[in-house]
Structures are given as C-alpha cells and as structure tokens.
Design a protein around this motif. Structure first.
Motif, PDB file in Angstrom:
ATOM      1  N   ALA A 124       9.185 -26.789  -8.403  1.00 20.08           N
ATOM      2  CA  ALA A 124       8.822 -26.473  -7.021  1.00 20.08           C
ATOM      3  C   ALA A 124       8.592 -27.770  -6.259  1.00 20.08           C
ATOM      4  N   LEU A 125       9.334 -27.957  -5.182  1.00 21.73           N
ATOM      5  CA  LEU A 125       9.211 -29.157  -4.356  1.00 21.73           C
ATOM      6  C   LEU A 125       8.591 -28.775  -3.023  1.00 21.73           C
ATOM      7  N   ASP A 167       2.302 -35.861  -6.630  1.00 23.36           N
ATOM      8  CA  ASP A 167       2.466 -35.940  -5.180  1.00 23.36           C
ATOM      9  C   ASP A 167       2.699 -37.397  -4.799  1.00 23.36           C
ATOM     10  N   LEU A 168       3.796 -37.647  -4.091  1.00 27.36           N
ATOM     11  CA  LEU A 168       4.165 -38.998  -3.693  1.00 27.36           C
ATOM     12  C   LEU A 168       3.878 -39.206  -2.212  1.00 27.36           C
ATOM     13  N   TYR A 174       2.943 -36.216   2.238  1.00 32.78           N
ATOM     14  CA  TYR A 174       3.270 -36.331   0.822  1.00 32.78           C
ATOM     15  C   TYR A 174       4.497 -35.495   0.471  1.00 32.78           C
ATOM     16  N   PHE A 175       5.128 -35.869  -0.636  1.00 36.29           N
ATOM     17  CA  PHE A 175       6.234 -35.119  -1.214  1.00 36.29           C
ATOM     18  C   PHE A 175       5.766 -34.665  -2.583  1.00 36.29           C
ATOM     19  N   GLY A 176       5.636 -33.350  -2.768  1.00 34.81           N
ATOM     20  CA  GLY A 176       5.051 -32.812  -3.986  1.00 34.81           C
ATOM     21  C   GLY A 176       6.090 -32.297  -4.962  1.00 34.81           C
ATOM     22  N   LEU A 197       6.907 -37.254 -15.159  1.00 32.69           N
ATOM     23  CA  LEU A 197       7.017 -38.626 -14.653  1.00 32.69           C
ATOM     24  C   LEU A 197       8.482 -39.014 -14.483  1.00 32.69           C
ATOM     25  N   GLU A 198       9.310 -38.650 -15.443  1.00 35.40           N
ATOM     26  CA  GLU A 198      10.742 -38.927 -15.345  1.00 35.40           C
ATOM     27  C   GLU A 198      11.374 -38.155 -14.192  1.00 35.40           C
ATOM     28  N   ILE A 199      10.937 -36.893 -14.022  1.00 31.00           N
ATOM     29  CA  ILE A 199      11.456 -36.077 -12.917  1.00 31.00           C
ATOM     30  C   ILE A 199      11.108 -36.710 -11.574  1.00 31.00           C
ATOM     31  N   ALA A 200       9.876 -37.158 -11.417  1.00 33.30           N
ATOM     32  CA  ALA A 200       9.452 -37.795 -10.168  1.00 33.30           C
ATOM     33  C   ALA A 200      10.237 -39.078  -9.916  1.00 33.30           C
ATOM     34  N   THR A 201      10.503 -39.838 -10.976  1.00 27.80           N
ATOM     35  CA  THR A 201      11.260 -41.084 -10.838  1.00 27.80           C
ATOM     36  C   THR A 201      12.686 -40.798 -10.386  1.00 27.80           C
ATOM     37  N   ILE A 202      13.263 -39.709 -10.871  1.00 22.52           N
ATOM     38  CA  ILE A 202      14.621 -39.320 -10.483  1.00 22.52           C
ATOM     39  C   ILE A 202      14.676 -38.833  -9.034  1.00 22.52           C
ATOM     40  N   LEU A 203      13.671 -38.074  -8.611  1.00 24.14           N
ATOM     41  CA  LEU A 203      13.710 -37.449  -7.286  1.00 24.14           C
ATOM     42  C   LEU A 203      13.203 -38.355  -6.171  1.00 24.14           C
ATOM     43  N   GLU A 204      12.390 -39.333  -6.483  1.00 27.69           N
ATOM     44  CA  GLU A 204      11.785 -40.179  -5.445  1.00 27.69           C
ATOM     45  C   GLU A 204      12.795 -40.827  -4.510  1.00 27.69           C
TER      46      GLU A 204
END
Length: 211
Positions: A124-125, A167-168, A174-176, A197-204
């Motif tokens: 969920a984004l 959350d970034l 923020y982008f959650g 953590l890997e998912i966030a790194t890919i989507l950032e």
C-alpha cells in the motif's frame, strides 16, 4: 492505504468534511492493466511528469473549498501514476494488480495506490501533505529513523493487520510504503517487515529528487 495510521493523523478533521471532500473517483476496479505512455498528464498533482495514463488511475482534483482554505501544500507525488511497473515488479509485487485506494482531498490530503503479491501480501502506497515530523510524533515509541537513498525516513511496525511501514520525507509531506501480510503469507513464514527496506530503496527514486 494505512487506514489505522491515517485515521489517527486526521482525527481532528470533521468526519463530514472528509466524507464530502474524499473524492476518490479512481477507487473503481478496471480489468485493463495500466500501460506506460509517452504523454504526460498535466493535473496539479502530476504536472510535467511522465505518468501511467490509464484513466482509472488518475488522481482526483485537489481544488475544492476545503483545500482552498487550507494552508497545507497540495500533494505532488501520486503513487498510482508515478511509480513505474518495473519498480513494482522489482519490489516483488504484481504491477497488473495496481489499483487506486481511497483518496482523500481536504485539509489533509492523501493519494493512495495498492498492489498485490498473490494471496500473500499487499503493498500500500500513500502520498500525503502531513509532515514527517507529524508522523514521528504519532508513533514516538514505535519508530526507527532511517535514511533511504539520502532521504530522511521513519520506519514503524504495527500489528499484523496494520503491517510494517516506512514513510519517506517529501517537500509536500511524506511518501508512505506499507506492507501487510495475509494469513497465507504468514503460514509461509512471511512477516510484514521482511524486505521493506529494500522495497523502499527501490521505490524512492520514483518520488523524484526535486520532490
């Protein structure tokens, strides 16, 4: 997306305001998968940005009487049209399952998008105009400070139903990123924080350095 977390953030907003202003025209299902196109969607949320252009994926307008009286920024990053299929697939989810969630456009605005990993998990984004500091204050005892590709972020783990979130920080708020595992996934030993953590790194990178 993150209904429990969002409910806490917007508890001060009158329920009827959210009901009237939460225009989620994109929450309807559409059997046709989104396909990238070369043209750009020039709405306030996605101006001058190449997007996925399927009509059912487009974000609602952010122009209403509630946003006009708000001092908060408009949401810029739309997770349902900015994040490419390739990034979703690399993150381990099915890009063909892309669906808008329940967008909210009011004083507090949230654009949402959901993806599936079979019957095991949901990604969920959510992109909102709530500051990352406000997120920190809501979860002071259950958060971890992170830096994702140079961007400040907060990780929080809830119960199994609420999932695990990162959350970034963005210019607008923020982008959650939240992962929730279903019973079938947990039977296989999956946990909601696995690989987040890997998912966030890919989507950032989909957020864009300018945001």
């Amino acid at each position: 997306m993150k209904p429990n977390r969002r409910a806490l953030m917007v508890a001060s907003v009158v329920v009827t305001v959210v009901a009237v202003a939460g225009c989620s025209s994109g929450s309807q299902e559409n059997p046709d998968p989104a396909t990238p196109a070369g043209s750009a969607v020039t709405s306030p949320a996605t101006a001058n940005r190449p997007t996925l252009t399927a009509p059912h994926l487009q974000p609602p307008s952010q122009d209403n009487k509630y946003t006009k009286s708000s001092s908060r920024s408009k949401v810029v990053v739309d997770p349902c049209t900015w994040v490419p299929d390739s990034a979703i697939q690399e993150a381990g989810f099915d890009p063909g399952s892309r669906r808008r969630g329940s967008d909210v456009v009011a004083e507090y605005s949230f654009f949402t998008c959901n993806f599936k990993q079979g019957e095991d998990a949901v990604l969920a984004l959510e992109s909102g105009n709530v500051a990352l500091d406000e997120v920190r204050k809501k979860y002071p005892a259950d958060s971890e400070e992170l830096i994702i590709n140079g961007r400040p972020a907060v990780k929080s783990k809830k119960d199994d139903s609420s999932g695990c979130s990162i959350d970034l920080q963005t210019n607008a708020g923020y982008f959650g990123i939240t992962v929730r595992t279903h019973t079938s996934g947990r039977v296989k030993g999956m946990q909601s924080c696995d690989n987040i953590l890997e998912i966030a790194t890919i989507l950032e990178p989909s957020i864009g350095k300018e945001n």
